[in-house]
Design an enzyme around this catalytic site. Structure first.
Site, PDB file in Angstrom:
ATOM      1  N   SER A  86      -9.782  -7.986  -8.497  1.00 57.56           N
ATOM      2  CA  SER A  86     -10.315  -6.933  -9.360  1.00 57.56           C
ATOM      3  C   SER A  86     -11.755  -7.246  -9.771  1.00 57.56           C
ATOM      4  CB  SER A  86      -9.394  -6.751 -10.566  1.00 57.56           C
ATOM      5  OG  SER A  86      -9.682  -5.562 -11.255  1.00 57.56           O
ATOM      6  N   ASP A  89      -3.438   2.448  -6.759  1.00 61.18           N
ATOM      7  CA  ASP A  89      -4.489   1.764  -7.522  1.00 61.18           C
ATOM      8  C   ASP A  89      -5.735   2.641  -7.569  1.00 61.18           C
ATOM      9  OD1 ASP A  89      -6.355   0.029  -8.612  1.00 61.18           O
ATOM     10  OD2 ASP A  89      -6.146  -1.514  -7.069  1.00 61.18           O
ATOM     11  N   HIS A  95      -1.981  -2.274  -8.821  1.00 58.68           N
ATOM     12  CA  HIS A  95      -3.185  -3.101  -8.896  1.00 58.68           C
ATOM     13  C   HIS A  95      -2.959  -4.616  -9.011  1.00 58.68           C
ATOM     14  CE1 HIS A  95      -7.435  -3.886  -9.719  1.00 58.68           C
ATOM     15  NE2 HIS A  95      -7.050  -4.613 -10.752  1.00 58.68           N
TER      16      HIS A  95
END
Length: 339
Positions: free
Chosen positions: A189, A282, A312
């Site tokens: 991320s 996501d 995610h």
């Protein structure tokens, strides 16, 4: 209920028979031709925050640290951890180094890892078990970087910490027992954002990164892709949360156009080979795919895959969710092969 009972409840739920999980999860969810994994659907329904939840910075950070190991692999006892400190423009950058017992003490491969958390949350604690398992299965050292977070330290302070940590690993490679030609960067991320930026910024260095491994990377803060709308709410990471992270991280809208914030806008010619792992459900799915396409167009060797049934944060649930475990195993196979 305290975090510990919830942790054990989540782990116990993952061991329930699949027919029961499917019944409790509710009707199967299919979006954009993808079906959500039944166990993931169950976990989102019963263990994620209610849709639309926006907590304080403090509560978000606490949540990352307390929930980060709920569904990770069991800590591998043969991996040794030690504290190490790099120096950056804003001062000391704490790092943890994870070394498998079987790793050579000299010329070892190493992954410099940047944790996720929207540049606002995440820590050495939240990704401790992830890094330990990456070291164990990837048969490499892992240097986890505790870069500074917003809103106390807005862009580009944290990214400068990440660059400084990578530079320090290269400069001290021989003392640390690492091969300076076998240093990769990776993260999930916001950590994938940092790893992509380091790969771009250090491509012409004497010892550039050998590999960039990007899990569910956040690579464009300048606009929202179609997947933001498809998965805006109800799949753990939500559109509103991403907007909250962006507002806290950037000093102003102009920062979003800086390639150190949005590596999708940067020059990728000559960067190191890349491995990208995206989740199907996501908001960041499409920008990850776009980054893979941009790298390929520039002639960069790329392996990219969308795990269609996952949401995610699948790196942190690979100890208990079979679909995430399979994704984790693929990643560590690449680490062993490329580093």
């Amino acid at each position: 209920m305290s975090s510990s009972p919830l942790k054990w409840a989540a782990r116990a739920a993952c061991r329930m028979p699949m027919p029961l999980i499917k019944r409790l999860a509710g009707p199967a969810r299919t979006v954009d031709g993808q079906q959500l994994d039944p166990l993931v659907q169950f976990m989102v329904r019963y263990f994620a925050d209610p849709p639309g939840t926006l907590d304080s910075v403090e509560k978000t950070r606490s949540g990352f640290d307390t929930q980060g190991d709920w569904l990770t692999h069991a800590p591998e006892p043969s991996v040794h951890a030690e504290r190490w400190v790099a120096q950056g423009p804003a001062g000391a950058v704490n790092c943890d180094i994870y070394r498998p017992a079987s790793l050579p003490r000299r010329d070892a491969p190493v992954l410099v890892f940047f944790h996720g958390g929207g540049h606002v949350a995440g820590s050495l604690v939240s990704h401790r078990d992830v890094c330990r398992q990456l070291a164990h299965e990837g048969q490499c050292a892992v240097v986890a970087v505790d870069y500074r977070l917003a809103p106390e330290h807005r862009f580009p302070v944290g990214i400068n910490d990440c660059l400084a940590a990578f530079d320090a690993v290269v400069e001290q490679a021989w003392q640390l027992g690492f091969d300076p030609a076998r240093i990769g960067v990776g993260g999930d991320s916001a950590g994938g954002n940092a790893a992509a930026v380091v790969a771009q910024q250090r491509r012409g260095a004497p010892c550039p990164p050998r590999l960039q491994m990007l899990w569910v990377p956040w690579v464009d803060m300048s606009q929202q892709s179609r997947s933001y709308e498809l998965f805006a709410e109800g799949y753990f990471l939500e559109k509103a949360k991403m907007e909250w992270y962006t507002d806290l991280y950037l000093r102003g809208p102009q920062d979003a156009l800086d390639s150190r914030a949005s590596p999708l806008l940067g020059d990728v010619q000559g960067v190191c080979p890349a491995v990208l792992w995206m989740a199907g459900f996501d908001p960041l799915r499409d920008e990850g795919m776009a980054y893979a396409a941009k790298l390929r167009a520039a002639g960069v060797p790329v392996h990219a895959k969308v795990f269609e049934g996952l949401v995610h944060p699948f790196l942190n649930v690979a100890g208990a969710v079979p679909a995430a475990r399979a994704a984790f195993a693929e990643a560590t196979t690449f680490l062993r092969a490329v580093l």
